[in-house]
Scaffold this motif. Structure first.
Motif, PDB file in Angstrom:
ATOM      1  N   VAL A 141       0.660  -1.202  -0.457  1.00  0.00           N
ATOM      2  CA  VAL A 141      -0.414   0.212   0.420  1.00  0.00           C
ATOM      3  C   VAL A 141       0.449   1.070  -0.089  1.00  0.00           C
ATOM      4  O   VAL A 141       0.716   2.210  -0.231  1.00  0.00           O
ATOM      5  N   GLU A 142       2.088   1.076   0.459  1.00  0.00           N
ATOM      6  CA  GLU A 142       2.997   2.210   0.823  1.00  0.00           C
ATOM      7  C   GLU A 142       3.346   2.871   0.215  1.00  0.00           C
ATOM      8  O   GLU A 142       4.183   3.494  -0.326  1.00  0.00           O
ATOM      9  N   ASN A 143       4.224   1.904  -0.833  1.00  0.00           N
ATOM     10  CA  ASN A 143       5.161   1.779  -2.267  1.00  0.00           C
ATOM     11  C   ASN A 143       4.381   1.567  -3.605  1.00  0.00           C
ATOM     12  O   ASN A 143       4.814   1.262  -4.721  1.00  0.00           O
ATOM     13  N   VAL A 144       2.840   1.118  -3.344  1.00  0.00           N
ATOM     14  CA  VAL A 144       2.320   1.200  -5.104  1.00  0.00           C
ATOM     15  C   VAL A 144       2.814   2.807  -5.861  1.00  0.00           C
ATOM     16  O   VAL A 144       2.955   1.820  -6.996  1.00  0.00           O
ATOM     17  N   ALA A 145       1.831   3.277  -5.916  1.00  0.00           N
ATOM     18  CA  ALA A 145       2.407   4.902  -6.072  1.00  0.00           C
ATOM     19  C   ALA A 145       4.572   4.501  -6.896  1.00  0.00           C
ATOM     20  O   ALA A 145       4.810   4.960  -7.977  1.00  0.00           O
ATOM     21  N   ALA A 146       5.280   4.224  -6.108  1.00  0.00           N
ATOM     22  CA  ALA A 146       6.655   4.050  -6.442  1.00  0.00           C
ATOM     23  C   ALA A 146       6.545   3.525  -7.177  1.00  0.00           C
ATOM     24  O   ALA A 146       7.622   3.130  -8.321  1.00  0.00           O
ATOM     25  N   VAL A 147       6.481   2.368  -7.259  1.00  0.00           N
ATOM     26  CA  VAL A 147       6.515   0.705  -8.055  1.00  0.00           C
ATOM     27  C   VAL A 147       5.711   0.946  -9.240  1.00  0.00           C
ATOM     28  O   VAL A 147       6.400   0.706 -10.650  1.00  0.00           O
ATOM     29  N   ASP A 148       4.717   1.599  -9.231  1.00  0.00           N
ATOM     30  CA  ASP A 148       4.389   2.036 -10.185  1.00  0.00           C
ATOM     31  C   ASP A 148       4.805   3.011 -11.061  1.00  0.00           C
ATOM     32  O   ASP A 148       4.778   3.042 -12.698  1.00  0.00           O
ATOM     33  N   ALA A 172       8.054   3.306 -11.451  1.00  0.00           N
ATOM     34  CA  ALA A 172       9.254   2.529 -12.056  1.00  0.00           C
ATOM     35  C   ALA A 172       8.904   1.921 -12.365  1.00  0.00           C
ATOM     36  O   ALA A 172       9.765   1.570 -13.695  1.00  0.00           O
ATOM     37  N   ARG A 173       8.044   1.225 -13.216  1.00  0.00           N
ATOM     38  CA  ARG A 173       7.397   0.451 -14.025  1.00  0.00           C
ATOM     39  C   ARG A 173       7.496   1.419 -15.252  1.00  0.00           C
ATOM     40  O   ARG A 173       8.172   1.522 -16.544  1.00  0.00           O
ATOM     41  N   ALA A 174       6.618   2.802 -15.421  1.00  0.00           N
ATOM     42  CA  ALA A 174       6.412   3.892 -16.310  1.00  0.00           C
ATOM     43  C   ALA A 174       7.602   3.983 -16.880  1.00  0.00           C
ATOM     44  O   ALA A 174       7.954   3.833 -17.990  1.00  0.00           O
ATOM     45  N   ALA A 175       8.688   4.268 -15.907  1.00  0.00           N
ATOM     46  CA  ALA A 175       9.991   4.754 -16.509  1.00  0.00           C
ATOM     47  C   ALA A 175      11.114   3.728 -16.980  1.00  0.00           C
ATOM     48  O   ALA A 175      11.575   3.989 -18.194  1.00  0.00           O
ATOM     49  N   PHE A 176      10.345   2.482 -16.605  1.00  0.00           N
ATOM     50  CA  PHE A 176      11.279   1.021 -16.686  1.00  0.00           C
ATOM     51  C   PHE A 176      10.496   1.238 -18.772  1.00  0.00           C
ATOM     52  O   PHE A 176      11.203   0.854 -19.899  1.00  0.00           O
ATOM     53  N   ASP A 177       9.048   1.161 -18.926  1.00  0.00           N
ATOM     54  CA  ASP A 177       8.359   0.649 -19.560  1.00  0.00           C
ATOM     55  C   ASP A 177       8.837   1.764 -21.012  1.00  0.00           C
ATOM     56  O   ASP A 177       9.187   1.655 -22.286  1.00  0.00           O
TER      57      ASP A 177
END
Length: 124
Positions: free
Chosen positions: A103-110, A112-117
């Motif tokens: 819950v605390e990190n879902v935005a950060a993971v999103d 990171a995924r967008a930057a990677f993609d």
């Protein structure tokens, strides 16, 4: 961290257990039961947005592993309740920590995924 002993034997057992209790629905069922103590089947189904088949399968496997206790009452219609065992509660504490982290990190993971993609699209 504890030494896991002879890895080929112990790692195989640990891998099997973690794949069972670490799947998406098992974690969510355990977190739900940890927060509410006792839940009925349909209550869990509505709470999680899970299919009846998947919930039945998940609960049965968690019961087999000794993490969930199923209690059926002879009523019409039948009433079935689920709760965590002592073993399930001990795992539930770890699952709640993982859930809080998610819950605390879902935005950060999103992000990171967008930057990677975006980088992958540039490479193509």
């Amino acid at each position: 961290m504890k030494d896991i002993g002879h890895c080929p034997t112990q790692c195989s057992k640990i891998n099997g257990l973690l794949s069972r209790v670490g799947d998406r629905w098992s974690i969510l069922v355990i977190i739900s039961l940890a927060s509410r103590d006792v839940m009925r089947f349909n209550e869990l189904k509505r709470h999680l947005g899970i299919t009846q088949r998947m919930l039945s399968r998940t609960l049965r496997e968690l019961e087999r592993d000794g993490l969930v206790l199923r209690t059926a009452y002879a009523t019409v219609p039948p009433t079935v309740e689920y709760r965590l065992t002592d073993l399930g509660r001990s795992f539930g504490r770890a699952a709640e920590v993982m859930g809080e982290w998610a819950v605390e990190n879902v935005a950060a993971v999103d992000q990171a995924r967008a930057a990677f993609d975006a980088k992958e699209v540039e490479k193509a």
